[in-house]
Write an enzyme that holds these catalytic residues in place. Structure first.
Site, PDB file in Angstrom:
ATOM      1  CB  CYS A   1       3.117   7.500   3.045  1.00 37.99           C
ATOM      2  SG  CYS A   1       3.617   6.292   4.260  1.00 37.99           S
TER       3      CYS A   1
ATOM      4  CD  GLU B   1      -1.125  -0.393   3.667  1.00 37.62           C
ATOM      5  OE1 GLU B   1      -1.956  -1.298   3.547  1.00 37.62           O
ATOM      6  OE2 GLU B   1      -1.011   0.324   4.657  1.00 37.62           O
TER       7      GLU B   1
ATOM      8  CB  CYS C   1       7.323  -3.246  15.580  1.00 40.82           C
ATOM      9  SG  CYS C   1       8.986  -2.791  15.047  1.00 40.82           S
TER      10      CYS C   1
ATOM     11  CB  CYS D   1       3.889  -2.361  13.404  1.00 49.66           C
ATOM     12  SG  CYS D   1       3.913  -2.021  11.632  1.00 49.66           S
TER      13      CYS D   1
ATOM     14  CB  CYS E   1       7.961  -5.588   8.164  1.00 43.25           C
ATOM     15  SG  CYS E   1       9.377  -4.823   8.991  1.00 43.25           S
TER      16      CYS E   1
ATOM     17  CB  CYS F   1       2.198   0.650   8.772  1.00 42.64           C
ATOM     18  SG  CYS F   1       3.341   1.623   9.483  1.00 42.64           S
TER      19      CYS F   1
END
Ligand code: SAH
Length: 363
Positions: free
Chosen positions: A112, A99, A123, A126, A119, A346
């Site tokens: 952005c 995205e 984290c 997130c 990922c 995110c």
């Protein structure tokens, strides 16, 4: 030539000017053709080699035998009800999705962008972290997000993208080569021409990447997601801290400033009862005292999924900010949550889409 496996095709959208010059020379053409190619690809944003109307048909055929022009497929677009953010979901050839968000803020038009599908850093707060790592984006796929978002902005509002932030899905510094290649392409005068001061790379704190970026001739803005003021807590929230501790991160930030002359931004996500205590505000001021920086507070964007984290109430956010301002000489900003209404933190549009896909697999 009787080679049985055909040579793999180049992607024209990934090639830097010197690489395109080499290619056109190899094809027996004059070097200025490389500039024409860059304008078609990064300026006009054509979808096909055959749309490059000032190139001879023979040259276009030669190009197509050696290279392709990749493109992401837009699968969803959402405008926030307040009209301050537009979110795009793109599909890669293998079906993976990433995205991008366009943020409309005063005169700024900030794209952005994502650097990875998923990922690896995990984290805990997130949405992207919950996906795990799926793939690194190619430079062309990072650049294409900007090209497509830029084209939509121009078509709908007659405006141009002014800034780029690498704050979408993924850890940009873990996809270093493709990231830097993409950033070099974005700043070319043939294309979006967005470079240097207008670009910010945000990292969860991959220290070797910060030190390497400090040595590039790109003069990028650097944002570091600090998010906690003790190693004990940061180890839990951001497992990368087990490898690169806060002190080492601050040292790399100071080096970035001394080599590049640009203040870094420390981002600090406010999680109720976890990172929003008075002592955290004081420690944050103390920790960052030695690094010329800006401090950006980000009230947590609650995920649709079940997570233990909550956004602090407004009075807590205000108190944290006030305490911090009273104890630091650095500029403090509070990120308003633009586009919270369209799943804008995110990974959240991706998550919402996946839920709908799972709920209605045939559609
Ligand atoms: N991997 C990079 C860039 C992507 S995250 C990084 O960590 O910096 C961009 C920013 O959004 C980071 O500061 C991150 O801490 C923050 N963030 C992630 N999830 C969030 C959420 N649900 N609410 C608010 N901020 C979030």
């Amino acid at each position: 030539m009787t080679s049985s496996s055909p040579p793999s095709l180049l992607d024209l959208k990934s090639l830097l000017p010197e690489e395109l010059r080499t290619l056109v020379r190899q094809l027996g053409q004059e070097e200025y053709r490389a500039g024409q190619l860059l304008s078609w690809i990064h300026g006009k944003g054509v979808e096909e080699v055959d749309q490059m109307s000032n190139l001879s048909r023979a040259f276009r055929e030669q190009l197509k035998a050696r290279a392709t022009l990749s493109r992401l497929r837009e699968v969803e677009r959402q405008l926030s009800p307040g009209g301050q953010a537009i979110k795009f979901l793109f599909e890669l050839p293998g079906g993976e999705r990433v995205e991008s968000v366009l943020i409309l803020d005063g005169k700024r038009r900030t794209a952005c962008l994502s650097s990875q599908v998923g990922c690896p850093l995990d984290c805990k707060f997130c949405a992207t972290g919950r996906m795990g790592f799926i793939a690194n984006l190619k430079a062309a796929q990072i650049v294409d997000q900007l090209l497509q978002v830029g084209r939509a902005l121009l078509a709908e509002r007659g405006e141009r993208v002014s800034n780029v932030v690498m704050m979408g899905m993924g850890e940009p510094l873990l996809n270093y080569e493709e990231l830097v290649r993409a950033l070099r392409l974005m700043r070319l005068e043939h294309g979006p021409a967005i470079g240097g001061r207008k670009v910010t790379v945000s990292t969860a704190g991959y220290v070797p990447g910060i030190r390497r970026l400090a040595r590039e001739d790109l003069n990028l803005g650097l944002a570091i997601s600090l998010n906690a003021t003790t190693d004990e807590l940061r180890d839990q929230l951001m497992p990368i801290n087990r490898k690169y501790k806060i002190a080492e991160l601050l040292d790399a930030a100071a080096e970035y400033f001394s080599l590049r002359g640009r203040r870094v931004t420390f981002e600090y996500v406010l999680l109720e009862g976890v990172t929003d205590a008075d002592e955290d505000a004081l420690r944050l001021a103390e920790l960052t005292r030695g690094v010329p920086c800006k401090l950006n507070l980000i009230p947590y964007n609650e995920l649709a999924e079940d997570t233990p984290f909550r956004r602090p109430p407004a009075d807590r956010i205000a108190r944290f900010r006030q305490l911090l301002e009273n104890h630091t000489p650095m500029a403090v900003t509070l990120r308003e949550s633009r586009g919270r209404d369209i799943d804008a933190a995110c990974g959240q549009l991706y998550q919402a889409q996946e839920r709908r896909r799972r709920a209605a697999p045939a559609g």
